[in-house]
Design a protein around this motif. Structure first.
Motif, PDB file in Angstrom:
ATOM      1  N   GLU A  80     -13.143  -8.590 -45.368  1.00 38.56           N
ATOM      2  CA  GLU A  80     -14.095  -7.817 -46.165  1.00 38.56           C
ATOM      3  C   GLU A  80     -14.506  -8.596 -47.413  1.00 38.56           C
ATOM      4  OE1 GLU A  80     -15.716  -5.120 -45.676  1.00 38.56           O
ATOM      5  OE2 GLU A  80     -14.676  -4.036 -44.086  1.00 38.56           O
ATOM      6  N   ALA A  81     -13.537  -9.233 -48.066  1.00 42.04           N
ATOM      7  CA  ALA A  81     -13.824 -10.013 -49.272  1.00 42.04           C
ATOM      8  C   ALA A  81     -14.653 -11.241 -48.938  1.00 42.04           C
ATOM      9  CB  ALA A  81     -12.523 -10.417 -49.959  1.00 42.04           C
ATOM     10  N   VAL A  82     -14.325 -11.890 -47.823  1.00 40.24           N
ATOM     11  CA  VAL A  82     -15.067 -13.076 -47.397  1.00 40.24           C
ATOM     12  C   VAL A  82     -16.516 -12.706 -47.075  1.00 40.24           C
ATOM     13  CG1 VAL A  82     -15.226 -14.916 -45.668  1.00 40.24           C
ATOM     14  CG2 VAL A  82     -12.980 -14.163 -46.490  1.00 40.24           C
ATOM     15  N   THR A  83     -16.694 -11.623 -46.338  1.00 45.40           N
ATOM     16  CA  THR A  83     -18.033 -11.180 -45.958  1.00 45.40           C
ATOM     17  C   THR A  83     -18.860 -10.813 -47.183  1.00 45.40           C
ATOM     18  OG1 THR A  83     -17.202 -10.375 -43.830  1.00 45.40           O
ATOM     19  CG2 THR A  83     -19.317  -9.494 -44.575  1.00 45.40           C
ATOM     20  N   PHE A  84     -18.222 -10.151 -48.142  1.00 46.35           N
ATOM     21  CA  PHE A  84     -18.924  -9.804 -49.382  1.00 46.35           C
ATOM     22  C   PHE A  84     -19.424 -11.055 -50.093  1.00 46.35           C
ATOM     23  CE2 PHE A  84     -18.323  -9.541 -54.054  1.00 46.35           C
ATOM     24  CZ  PHE A  84     -19.435  -8.774 -54.351  1.00 46.35           C
ATOM     25  N   LEU A  85     -18.555 -12.043 -50.285  1.00 44.29           N
ATOM     26  CA  LEU A  85     -18.952 -13.264 -50.990  1.00 44.29           C
ATOM     27  C   LEU A  85     -19.998 -14.046 -50.212  1.00 44.29           C
ATOM     28  CD1 LEU A  85     -15.544 -14.539 -52.426  1.00 44.29           C
ATOM     29  CD2 LEU A  85     -17.470 -13.580 -53.706  1.00 44.29           C
ATOM     30  N   ALA A  86     -19.961 -13.950 -48.901  1.00 51.50           N
ATOM     31  CA  ALA A  86     -20.934 -14.668 -48.076  1.00 51.50           C
ATOM     32  C   ALA A  86     -22.303 -14.012 -48.105  1.00 51.50           C
ATOM     33  CB  ALA A  86     -20.443 -14.757 -46.633  1.00 51.50           C
ATOM     34  N   SER A  87     -22.340 -12.723 -48.420  1.00 54.06           N
ATOM     35  CA  SER A  87     -23.574 -11.955 -48.308  1.00 54.06           C
ATOM     36  C   SER A  87     -24.387 -11.972 -49.606  1.00 54.06           C
ATOM     37  CB  SER A  87     -23.246 -10.509 -47.952  1.00 54.06           C
ATOM     38  OG  SER A  87     -22.738  -9.814 -49.085  1.00 54.06           O
ATOM     39  N   HIS A  88     -25.611 -11.450 -49.513  1.00 52.84           N
ATOM     40  CA  HIS A  88     -26.486 -11.365 -50.680  1.00 52.84           C
ATOM     41  C   HIS A  88     -25.956 -10.387 -51.721  1.00 52.84           C
ATOM     42  CE1 HIS A  88     -30.176 -11.911 -52.911  1.00 52.84           C
ATOM     43  NE2 HIS A  88     -30.351 -10.598 -52.970  1.00 52.84           N
ATOM     44  N   ARG A  89     -25.018  -9.531 -51.332  1.00 47.49           N
ATOM     45  CA  ARG A  89     -24.430  -8.595 -52.290  1.00 47.49           C
ATOM     46  C   ARG A  89     -23.706  -9.336 -53.417  1.00 47.49           C
ATOM     47  NH1 ARG A  89     -23.138  -6.290 -47.330  1.00 47.49           N
ATOM     48  NH2 ARG A  89     -20.942  -6.832 -47.485  1.00 47.49           N
ATOM     49  N   ALA A  90     -23.327 -10.584 -53.149  1.00 46.81           N
ATOM     50  CA  ALA A  90     -22.648 -11.404 -54.159  1.00 46.81           C
ATOM     51  C   ALA A  90     -23.592 -12.474 -54.702  1.00 46.81           C
ATOM     52  CB  ALA A  90     -21.414 -12.060 -53.558  1.00 46.81           C
ATOM     53  N   SER A  91     -24.871 -12.143 -54.827  1.00 50.39           N
ATOM     54  CA  SER A  91     -25.908 -13.128 -55.139  1.00 50.39           C
ATOM     55  C   SER A  91     -25.749 -13.807 -56.493  1.00 50.39           C
ATOM     56  CB  SER A  91     -27.289 -12.466 -55.065  1.00 50.39           C
ATOM     57  OG  SER A  91     -27.361 -11.368 -55.966  1.00 50.39           O
ATOM     58  N   TYR A  92     -24.983 -13.199 -57.416  1.00 51.06           N
ATOM     59  CA  TYR A  92     -24.805 -13.824 -58.735  1.00 51.06           C
ATOM     60  C   TYR A  92     -23.368 -14.294 -58.936  1.00 51.06           C
ATOM     61  CZ  TYR A  92     -26.098 -14.690 -63.625  1.00 51.06           C
ATOM     62  OH  TYR A  92     -26.378 -15.285 -64.838  1.00 51.06           O
ATOM     63  N   ILE A  93     -22.676 -14.533 -57.842  1.00 48.15           N
ATOM     64  CA  ILE A  93     -21.285 -15.008 -57.908  1.00 48.15           C
ATOM     65  C   ILE A  93     -21.206 -16.379 -57.257  1.00 48.15           C
ATOM     66  CG2 ILE A  93     -18.896 -14.583 -57.262  1.00 48.15           C
ATOM     67  CD1 ILE A  93     -19.578 -11.609 -57.060  1.00 48.15           C
ATOM     68  N   THR A  94     -20.762 -17.362 -58.036  1.00 51.71           N
ATOM     69  CA  THR A  94     -20.494 -18.693 -57.488  1.00 51.71           C
ATOM     70  C   THR A  94     -19.405 -19.353 -58.310  1.00 51.71           C
ATOM     71  OG1 THR A  94     -21.540 -20.716 -56.614  1.00 51.71           O
ATOM     72  CG2 THR A  94     -22.213 -20.011 -58.828  1.00 51.71           C
ATOM     73  N   GLY A  95     -18.622 -20.198 -57.654  1.00 55.60           N
ATOM     74  CA  GLY A  95     -17.521 -20.880 -58.323  1.00 55.60           C
ATOM     75  C   GLY A  95     -16.306 -20.006 -58.543  1.00 55.60           C
ATOM     76  N   ALA A  96     -16.243 -18.854 -57.891  1.00 53.13           N
ATOM     77  CA  ALA A  96     -15.146 -17.911 -58.110  1.00 53.13           C
ATOM     78  C   ALA A  96     -14.022 -18.120 -57.100  1.00 53.13           C
ATOM     79  CB  ALA A  96     -15.652 -16.477 -58.013  1.00 53.13           C
ATOM     80  N   VAL A  97     -12.802 -17.824 -57.548  1.00 58.12           N
ATOM     81  CA  VAL A  97     -11.647 -17.761 -56.653  1.00 58.12           C
ATOM     82  C   VAL A  97     -11.162 -16.317 -56.681  1.00 58.12           C
ATOM     83  CG1 VAL A  97      -9.311 -18.556 -56.163  1.00 58.12           C
ATOM     84  CG2 VAL A  97     -11.006 -20.166 -57.062  1.00 58.12           C
ATOM     85  N   LEU A  98     -11.349 -15.620 -55.577  1.00 58.44           N
ATOM     86  CA  LEU A  98     -10.991 -14.203 -55.489  1.00 58.44           C
ATOM     87  C   LEU A  98      -9.665 -14.053 -54.759  1.00 58.44           C
ATOM     88  CD1 LEU A  98     -11.585 -11.174 -55.749  1.00 58.44           C
ATOM     89  CD2 LEU A  98     -12.990 -11.363 -53.675  1.00 58.44           C
ATOM     90  N   GLU A  99      -8.643 -13.579 -55.484  1.00 59.79           N
ATOM     91  CA  GLU A  99      -7.355 -13.314 -54.856  1.00 59.79           C
ATOM     92  C   GLU A  99      -7.423 -11.998 -54.086  1.00 59.79           C
ATOM     93  OE1 GLU A  99      -4.045 -13.362 -57.499  1.00 59.79           O
ATOM     94  OE2 GLU A  99      -4.335 -15.449 -58.104  1.00 59.79           O
ATOM     95  N   VAL A 100      -7.002 -12.046 -52.848  1.00 59.36           N
ATOM     96  CA  VAL A 100      -6.869 -10.838 -52.029  1.00 59.36           C
ATOM     97  C   VAL A 100      -5.422 -10.809 -51.616  1.00 59.36           C
ATOM     98  CG1 VAL A 100      -7.744  -9.577 -50.026  1.00 59.36           C
ATOM     99  CG2 VAL A 100      -9.248 -11.145 -51.257  1.00 59.36           C
TER     100      VAL A 100
END
Length: 242
Positions: free
Chosen positions: A214-234
């Motif tokens: 779910e986290a991977v899909t979110f970051l891959a999608s346009h929903r995360a359009s202003y997120i880059t360079g982040a490390v998201l711990e799940v």
């Protein structure tokens, strides 16, 4: 994600399989990478049975030439999920040169070569998303995980560099760092060992692959359009001391 093509390395089992299925549910055409053609066919069949589109590509990511071939056969890729990896938990005194090379080749070099081959095309088209799969062990000292942790820490540093290099071209690069997650390996653990692993998290349980996906899909999608360079711990949170 309709109209987008996604390449998921290590997409035949565990987190990679869950990611491939979820990306297809979002409308992406998914290229499932793996080494086992039978397992690859199973994932493709699952996606197609649900109305999605997928195909399987076989490659050995420890072989640089095979990585290049994979990139060429994949063609124009809009979403790259660098999920494939290896982990062998040994103390430094028992780690061999061959295992050292395998960790770095598969966990660090293969993503590097895929980004080198595929990101310029994304940049030319003005869009793209890359999500690297790391590990909580890259940030939390864990005995016996030296080479695994080091190879993933290098991948996290590359995430920051790639994010800076491609940001102005419309390509985002992020990392998901899972904690303990249910895999065939954890399924083979006895109850006491599994509980000990689960107790390293604040939630006192291990993740299901779909939760990480779910986290991977979110970051891959346009929903995360202003997120880059982040490390998201799940990773279920870290327990407090005391």
């Amino acid at each position: 994600m309709s109209g987008l093509t996604a390449l998921v390395t290590g997409g035949t089992a565990g987190i990679g399989r869950a990611v491939a299925v979820q990306l297809a549910q979002e409308g992406a055409e998914v290229i499932v990478h793996g080494r086992d053609a039978e397992r690859g066919a199973s994932v493709v069949a699952e996606i197609e049975a649900a109305g999605g589109t997928a195909r399987f590509l076989q490659a050995d990511l420890a072989d640089a030439k095979d990585v290049q071939r994979l990139a060429e056969e994949a063609g124009n890729v809009d979403v790259l999920i660098n999920n494939a990896g290896v982990y062998k938990f040994l103390p430094t005194s028992e780690m061999t040169e061959d295992l050292f090379d395998l960790h770095m080749d598969l966990n660090t070099k293969a993503p590097y070569l895929l980004v080198k081959a595929l990101a310029p095309g994304m940049a030319k088209r003005g869009r793209g998303s890359i999500v690297n799969i790391s590990t909580l062990a890259a940030a939390v000292t864990t005995k016996g995980t030296g080479m695994y942790s080091a190879s993933k820490a290098a991948l996290e540093q590359l995430t920051q560099i790639w994010a800076a290099e491609y940001a102005e071209s419309g390509v985002r690069v992020n990392t998901v760092a899972p904690g303990p997650t249910r895999t065939p390996g954890t399924d083979a653990m006895d109850e006491a060992t599994l509980k000990a692993v689960a107790d390293t998290t604040a939630m006192r349980r291990i993740a299901e692959p779909e939760e990480v996906a779910e986290a991977v899909t979110f970051l891959a999608s346009h929903r995360a359009s202003y997120i880059t360079g982040a490390v998201l711990e799940v990773a279920g949170g870290r327990p407090a001391i005391g």
